[in-house]
Design a protein around this motif. Structure first.
Motif, PDB file in Angstrom:
ATOM      1  N   ASN A   1       7.093  11.664   4.041  1.00  0.00           N
ATOM      2  CA  ASN A   1       6.336  11.315   5.247  1.00  0.00           C
ATOM      3  C   ASN A   1       6.196   9.788   5.272  1.00  0.00           C
ATOM      4  O   ASN A   1       5.200   9.223   4.809  1.00  0.00           O
ATOM      5  N   ILE A   2       7.216   9.151   5.807  1.00  0.00           N
ATOM      6  CA  ILE A   2       7.323   7.690   5.736  1.00  0.00           C
ATOM      7  C   ILE A   2       6.202   6.990   6.499  1.00  0.00           C
ATOM      8  O   ILE A   2       5.581   6.058   5.955  1.00  0.00           O
ATOM      9  N   PRO A   3       5.875   7.377   7.733  1.00  0.00           N
ATOM     10  CA  PRO A   3       4.750   6.715   8.410  1.00  0.00           C
ATOM     11  C   PRO A   3       3.446   6.831   7.627  1.00  0.00           C
ATOM     12  O   PRO A   3       2.649   5.894   7.608  1.00  0.00           O
ATOM     13  N   SER A   4       3.243   7.961   6.958  1.00  0.00           N
ATOM     14  CA  SER A   4       2.012   8.153   6.190  1.00  0.00           C
ATOM     15  C   SER A   4       1.944   7.189   5.008  1.00  0.00           C
ATOM     16  O   SER A   4       0.918   6.535   4.785  1.00  0.00           O
ATOM     17  N   PHE A   5       3.039   7.078   4.235  1.00  0.00           N
ATOM     18  CA  PHE A   5       2.962   6.191   3.069  1.00  0.00           C
ATOM     19  C   PHE A   5       2.869   4.729   3.494  1.00  0.00           C
ATOM     20  O   PHE A   5       2.212   3.906   2.830  1.00  0.00           O
ATOM     21  N   ILE A   6       3.491   4.382   4.623  1.00  0.00           N
ATOM     22  CA  ILE A   6       3.401   3.001   5.100  1.00  0.00           C
ATOM     23  C   ILE A   6       1.991   2.698   5.603  1.00  0.00           C
ATOM     24  O   ILE A   6       1.443   1.618   5.346  1.00  0.00           O
ATOM     25  N   LYS A   7       1.385   3.657   6.301  1.00  0.00           N
ATOM     26  CA  LYS A   7       0.029   3.440   6.801  1.00  0.00           C
ATOM     27  C   LYS A   7      -0.964   3.257   5.653  1.00  0.00           C
ATOM     28  O   LYS A   7      -1.897   2.457   5.733  1.00  0.00           O
ATOM     29  N   LYS A   8      -0.730   3.961   4.559  1.00  0.00           N
ATOM     30  CA  LYS A   8      -1.600   3.805   3.390  1.00  0.00           C
ATOM     31  C   LYS A   8      -1.440   2.426   2.756  1.00  0.00           C
ATOM     32  O   LYS A   8      -2.407   1.852   2.251  1.00  0.00           O
ATOM     33  N   ILE A   9      -0.236   1.875   2.795  1.00  0.00           N
ATOM     34  CA  ILE A   9      -0.046   0.498   2.326  1.00  0.00           C
ATOM     35  C   ILE A   9      -0.853  -0.450   3.205  1.00  0.00           C
ATOM     36  O   ILE A   9      -1.550  -1.357   2.709  1.00  0.00           O
ATOM     37  N   ALA A  10      -0.772  -0.242   4.522  1.00  0.00           N
ATOM     38  CA  ALA A  10      -1.485  -1.120   5.460  1.00  0.00           C
ATOM     39  C   ALA A  10      -2.991  -1.066   5.257  1.00  0.00           C
ATOM     40  O   ALA A  10      -3.697  -2.049   5.511  1.00  0.00           O
ATOM     41  N   SER A  11      -3.501   0.075   4.787  1.00  0.00           N
ATOM     42  CA  SER A  11      -4.945   0.208   4.564  1.00  0.00           C
ATOM     43  C   SER A  11      -5.354  -0.142   3.136  1.00  0.00           C
ATOM     44  O   SER A  11      -6.529  -0.027   2.774  1.00  0.00           O
ATOM     45  N   GLY A  12      -4.371  -0.545   2.305  1.00  0.00           N
ATOM     46  CA  GLY A  12      -4.672  -0.952   0.940  1.00  0.00           C
ATOM     47  C   GLY A  12      -4.725   0.188  -0.066  1.00  0.00           C
ATOM     48  O   GLY A  12      -5.089  -0.016  -1.228  1.00  0.00           O
ATOM     49  N   ASN A  13      -4.343   1.381   0.343  1.00  0.00           N
ATOM     50  CA  ASN A  13      -4.388   2.551  -0.544  1.00  0.00           C
ATOM     51  C   ASN A  13      -3.019   2.755  -1.187  1.00  0.00           C
ATOM     52  O   ASN A  13      -2.254   3.647  -0.819  1.00  0.00           O
ATOM     53  N   LEU A  14      -2.707   1.937  -2.197  1.00  0.00           N
ATOM     54  CA  LEU A  14      -1.377   1.984  -2.798  1.00  0.00           C
ATOM     55  C   LEU A  14      -1.171   3.223  -3.649  1.00  0.00           C
ATOM     56  O   LEU A  14      -0.057   3.763  -3.701  1.00  0.00           O
ATOM     57  N   LYS A  15      -2.212   3.703  -4.303  1.00  0.00           N
ATOM     58  CA  LYS A  15      -2.061   4.941  -5.072  1.00  0.00           C
ATOM     59  C   LYS A  15      -1.756   6.112  -4.133  1.00  0.00           C
ATOM     60  O   LYS A  15      -0.876   6.937  -4.407  1.00  0.00           O
TER      61      LYS A  15
END
Length: 462
Positions: A56-70
């Protein structure tokens, strides 16, 4: 990165080791955040459809944008148990990035680099992303600890199975650990993925060759299911005179030897001929350059249009100064008085009618023999199969390509399943790490569904 080349200066072993450092720089935190914020987070994202493991590429990218790298790393690794390796070796321009909607407007999102950014965080912070499931009493043996085997093991462990991997080499990880050049995929990345699997309670017996250290019958009798994920073997013989000369190398073994330093000076200033034009041939050629070779030629009997290497690999080799000799067929390796490689005799070819692969068959041009002076020859003309082991399991196969039910990955023996390169070819699968990972996942879940169904039948028959 700067590539240390042999000019007028003496090259050291440290220079050579630097040449094998990862070439693609990691994104900084700011670069990753800026790139993540370019993503449109498409509702029906074509990038997901283009990913063989369905990350789920948009999901993992959105988590990067929010600072949630784990959280980002977990999304990636949930779908792809070797997602850190694939961030580096997937042909993203042909898969997820090639499908990005921004290709029509600007540049695609750097999905591979963002995937690498998130998984780098998990590696650097020693994050354990998953837990083993509740024990269900079933045991599964996996033959081969490469991408397909590791993916199967990870999924099965999370479903509560007792999993044992039998790996012939001294480390697990298969192609990712040994067969992909260090400057694209450092060995420690693959070994972190192996550790993620071991941390789920999976037992990995390394230096254990099935048929030698443990017998097929013992595995069949002691496990509830078996997954064959043995990959492929060595490069076949060229079948030409002089192939026994000192200085003739198997490309698979050649690349593997560069993965575990120390390196040496034996290629510095030398002239190298690589026979073949696939991704492994490219790896052998670019490794030769990094080992200090002064002249590297790739010799291929077809044309550029028929080569099987990825386009980005081809461009990379050209940037490294590798020369391509198209429509050239080696016919003899010439030795010097001491038995070492001295030259490569070749003939020119032209393309005739298509062969069974659909590519035009090369035909020798009359009276076209010529010789090129070389100091070493590296064979990269494909790989042989572990046919004898397949036959020890009694499985149906076509020239070493194991026949499977494409829905369940079940072989002709209902207790034995297969995934990865052992099923590649004959219209089955794709020779990519990411495809092997997906096959491993599918195989694990097919086994699980089989046992669920059997258990349901047993309950209903009481």
């Amino acid at each position: 990165m700067h590539l240390n080349r042999v000019k007028n200066k003496k090259i050291s072993l440290d220079d050579l080791r630097v040449n094998f450092s990862e070439i693609e720089p990691a994104l900084t935190q700011k670069e990753a955040m800026d790139e993540a914020n370019r993503c449109l987070y498409c509702y029906d994202a074509p990038c997901i459809q283009a990913c063989p493991t369905g990350i789920n590429i948009p999901s993992f990218i959105k988590k990067i944008a929010s600072g949630n790298l784990k959280g980002s790393a977990k999304v990636i690794m949930e779908a792809n148990p070797v997602g850190a390796s694939c961030a580096r070796v997937c042909p993203t321009e042909e898969l997820c990035e090639g499908a990005c909607v921004l290709n029509d407007a600007s540049l695609p999102i750097m999905i591979g680099n963002l995937q690498r950014h998130a998984t780098n965080w998990a590696i650097e912070n020693n994050a354990q992303l998953f837990e083993a499931g509740q024990v269900n009493g079933k045991k599964v043996a996996i033959i081969g600890g490469g991408p397909a085997g590791l993916s199967s093991a990870r999924e099965l462990a999370r479903l509560g199975y007792e999993v044992t991997i039998f790996e012939a080499k001294e480390k697990a990880g298969g192609l990712d650990t040994f067969g992909i050049v260090s400057f694209r995929l450092p060995q420690e990345i693959s070994l972190w993925e192996v550790q993620q699997v071991e941390n789920l309670g999976v037992t990995i017996h390394t230096n254990t060759k099935v048929g030698r250290d443990i017998q097929v019958e013992e595995i069949i009798n002691n496990y509830d299911a078996v997954i064959l994920a043995i990959g492929m073997s060595k490069v076949p013989m060229l079948g030409i005179e002089g192939e026994d000369a000192e200085g003739v190398y198997d490309a698979i073994e050649f690349v593997e030897n560069t993965k575990t330093p120390p390196l040496d000076h034996q290629f510095v200033g030398k002239r190298i001929a690589v026979i073949g034009a696939g991704n492994t041939a490219i790896d052998a050629a670019t490794c030769s350059v990094r080992l200090g070779a002064a002249d590297v030629k790739m010799v291929y009997r077809r044309t550029e249009a028929e080569m099987t290497a990825y386009e980005f690999e081809y461009e990379f080799a050209k940037q490294d100064g590798v020369e391509f000799r198209w429509l050239t067929q080696p016919t003899k390796i010439i030795k010097d008085e001491s038995g070492k490689v001295k030259a490569l005799e070749c003939v020119s070819m032209e393309l005739g009618e298509p062969d069974e692969s659909g590519r035009r068959r090369p035909v020798q041009v009359p009276n076209s023999t010529f010789t090129m002076e070389v100091d070493a020859v590296i064979k990269a003309i494909g790989q042989t199969r572990y046919t004898s082991l397949i036959e020890e399991f009694g499985l149906e196969h076509n020239w070493g390509v194991v026949k499977i039910d494409t829905e369940t990955h079940q072989t002709s023996n209902p207790k034995v399943y297969a995934a990865g390169d052992v099923i590649f070819g004959d219209g089955q699968g794709d020779a990519m790490v990411v495809t092997a990972a997906q096959q491993g996942k599918l195989t694990a879940h097919a086994i699980h569904q089989k046992f669920i169904a059997e258990n349901q039948v047993a309950i209903e028959s009481r």
